[in-house]
Design a protein around this motif. Structure first.
Motif, PDB file in Angstrom:
ATOM      1  N   TYR A   7       0.898  22.233   6.868  1.00 39.75           N
ATOM      2  CA  TYR A   7       1.962  21.549   6.597  1.00 39.75           C
ATOM      3  C   TYR A   7       3.218  21.576   7.720  1.00 39.75           C
ATOM      4  N   ALA A   8       3.074  22.669   8.327  1.00 36.59           N
ATOM      5  CA  ALA A   8       4.239  22.542   9.374  1.00 36.59           C
ATOM      6  C   ALA A   8       3.631  21.630  10.584  1.00 36.59           C
ATOM      7  N   HIS A   9       2.340  21.390  10.811  1.00 38.12           N
ATOM      8  CA  HIS A   9       1.773  20.465  11.803  1.00 38.12           C
ATOM      9  C   HIS A   9       2.312  19.087  11.339  1.00 38.12           C
ATOM     10  N   ALA A  10       2.127  18.631  10.031  1.00 39.11           N
ATOM     11  CA  ALA A  10       2.318  17.465   9.529  1.00 39.11           C
ATOM     12  C   ALA A  10       3.940  17.144   9.585  1.00 39.11           C
ATOM     13  N   ASN A  11       4.666  18.271   9.251  1.00 33.22           N
ATOM     14  CA  ASN A  11       6.337  17.876   9.601  1.00 33.22           C
ATOM     15  C   ASN A  11       6.520  17.765  10.938  1.00 33.22           C
ATOM     16  N   ARG A  12       6.067  18.411  11.736  1.00 34.70           N
ATOM     17  CA  ARG A  12       6.232  18.181  13.517  1.00 34.70           C
ATOM     18  C   ARG A  12       5.796  16.787  13.672  1.00 34.70           C
ATOM     19  N   ALA A  13       4.467  16.400  13.299  1.00 37.62           N
ATOM     20  CA  ALA A  13       3.894  15.587  13.762  1.00 37.62           C
ATOM     21  C   ALA A  13       4.643  14.101  13.279  1.00 37.62           C
ATOM     22  N   TRP A  14       5.095  14.020  12.118  1.00 39.22           N
ATOM     23  CA  TRP A  14       6.090  12.911  11.621  1.00 39.22           C
ATOM     24  C   TRP A  14       7.376  12.969  12.166  1.00 39.22           C
ATOM     25  N   SER A  15       7.767  13.959  12.930  1.00 44.09           N
ATOM     26  CA  SER A  15       9.288  14.322  13.491  1.00 44.09           C
ATOM     27  C   SER A  15       9.227  13.703  14.921  1.00 44.09           C
TER      28      SER A  15
ATOM     29  N   PRO B   2       9.723  11.732  18.585  1.00 38.73           N
ATOM     30  CA  PRO B   2      11.174  11.133  19.069  1.00 38.73           C
ATOM     31  C   PRO B   2      11.337   9.771  18.651  1.00 38.73           C
ATOM     32  N   GLY B   3      12.362   9.532  18.040  1.00 37.27           N
ATOM     33  CA  GLY B   3      12.706   8.017  17.675  1.00 37.27           C
ATOM     34  C   GLY B   3      12.168   7.738  16.219  1.00 37.27           C
ATOM     35  N   ALA B   4      11.867   8.898  15.672  1.00 33.90           N
ATOM     36  CA  ALA B   4      11.531   8.659  14.178  1.00 33.90           C
ATOM     37  C   ALA B   4      12.827   8.711  13.427  1.00 33.90           C
ATOM     38  N   ARG B   5      13.072   7.527  12.291  1.00 29.82           N
ATOM     39  CA  ARG B   5      14.165   7.492  11.791  1.00 29.82           C
ATOM     40  C   ARG B   5      14.480   8.381  10.743  1.00 29.82           C
ATOM     41  N   ILE B   6      13.463   9.171   9.978  1.00 33.24           N
ATOM     42  CA  ILE B   6      13.458   9.596   8.817  1.00 33.24           C
ATOM     43  C   ILE B   6      13.460  11.237   9.479  1.00 33.24           C
ATOM     44  N   ARG B   7      14.350  12.000   9.110  1.00 34.11           N
ATOM     45  CA  ARG B   7      14.413  13.264   9.292  1.00 34.11           C
ATOM     46  C   ARG B   7      13.519  14.015   8.302  1.00 34.11           C
ATOM     47  N   ILE B   8      12.989  15.020   8.764  1.00 34.56           N
ATOM     48  CA  ILE B   8      12.211  16.014   7.919  1.00 34.56           C
ATOM     49  C   ILE B   8      12.562  17.177   8.112  1.00 34.56           C
TER      50      ILE B   8
ATOM     51  N   ASP C  96       0.612   3.674  13.032  1.00 36.13           N
ATOM     52  CA  ASP C  96       1.595   4.330  11.946  1.00 36.13           C
ATOM     53  C   ASP C  96       3.023   4.252  12.417  1.00 36.13           C
ATOM     54  N   LYS C  97       3.526   4.686  13.568  1.00 34.59           N
ATOM     55  CA  LYS C  97       4.625   4.543  13.940  1.00 34.59           C
ATOM     56  C   LYS C  97       5.276   3.097  13.836  1.00 34.59           C
ATOM     57  N   ALA C  98       4.570   2.085  14.306  1.00 35.02           N
ATOM     58  CA  ALA C  98       5.078   0.624  13.958  1.00 35.02           C
ATOM     59  C   ALA C  98       5.118   0.265  12.390  1.00 35.02           C
ATOM     60  N   ASN C  99       4.387   0.686  11.532  1.00 34.83           N
ATOM     61  CA  ASN C  99       4.381   0.759  10.008  1.00 34.83           C
ATOM     62  C   ASN C  99       5.777   1.432   9.578  1.00 34.83           C
ATOM     63  N   LEU C 100       6.048   2.750  10.074  1.00 38.86           N
ATOM     64  CA  LEU C 100       7.234   3.363   9.648  1.00 38.86           C
ATOM     65  C   LEU C 100       8.348   2.748   9.961  1.00 38.86           C
ATOM     66  N   LYS C 101       8.343   2.186  11.478  1.00 38.76           N
ATOM     67  CA  LYS C 101       9.551   1.551  11.827  1.00 38.76           C
ATOM     68  C   LYS C 101       9.636   0.180  10.991  1.00 38.76           C
ATOM     69  N   LYS C 102       8.736  -0.404  10.661  1.00 37.27           N
ATOM     70  CA  LYS C 102       8.604  -1.756   9.890  1.00 37.27           C
ATOM     71  C   LYS C 102       9.425  -1.476   8.578  1.00 37.27           C
TER      72      LYS C 102
END
Length: 187
Positions: A64-72, A74-80, A178-184
């Motif tokens: 889960y630490a890996h997942a949290n870092r991976a989705w965080s 640069p430029g991600a709009r959602i803070r985890i 995935d990043k494009a979907n998250l941004k959309k």
């Protein structure tokens, strides 16, 4: 002696040698035809006020630490971020064991005021996987908590995505799709 690195000819040569601009990844459609996995909506996520605050009671800390870092990224709009005494817990990582279930991980939305959503890891499956596959499962389930649906990993519309519906050798971190979907979804 004349300076060979000046003038319009050198400028033109540099332009010819420069790589073409990268094409932006395009958001991929959901593959489900019905149900909550058929669309990507903000309402079908664990995100609260632009963030996911989490707690964990699982043996899969590295995953889960890996997942949290991976989705965080640069430029991600959602803070985890971990839950704190002054925040509302949005998501809990926990374990279960069901050898009859084919699922290695499950994200569950628990509607209601101040309800905590769950990412549950099936120890009966996760314990049979290598570390890379366990990281893939964790990143995939966090993708659901962010509001993303399953993507196609086969056929003519195949995309590289951590959101493929089956455990396979898919990426263990968000791809450009995935990043494009998250941004959309989140801007």
């Amino acid at each position: 002696m004349r300076n060979l690195l000046a003038g319009p000819a050198v400028f033109a040569a540099v332009l010819l040698l420069a790589p073409a601009p990268a094409h932006a990844a395009v958001a991929a459609p959901c593959i489900a035809k019905s149900g909550s996995d058929a669309t990507e909506t903000r309402a079908d996520s664990s995100v609260d006020d632009g963030e996911i605050r989490w707690t964990a009671s699982t043996k899969y800390k590295a995953e889960y630490a890996h997942a949290n870092r991976a989705w965080s990224y640069p430029g991600a709009r959602i803070r985890i971020a971990p839950d704190a005494a002054t925040t509302v817990n949005d998501l809990n990582y926990e374990d279960f064991s069901d050898p009859r279930s084919a699922a290695a991980g499950v994200w569950s939305r628990r509607p209601g005021p101040a309800a905590t959503d769950l990412i549950r890891f099936n120890k009966a499956r996760m314990d049979t996987y290598d570390p890379a596959t366990r990281r893939m499962v964790a990143a995939h389930e966090l993708g659901h908590a962010l509001g993303l649906c399953h993507k196609s990993g086969s056929g003519k519309n195949a995309v590289s995505s951590v959101m493929w519906p089956d455990v396979a050798q898919y990426p263990d971190a968000p791809t450009d799709v995935d990043k494009a979907n998250l941004k959309k979804l989140w801007g």
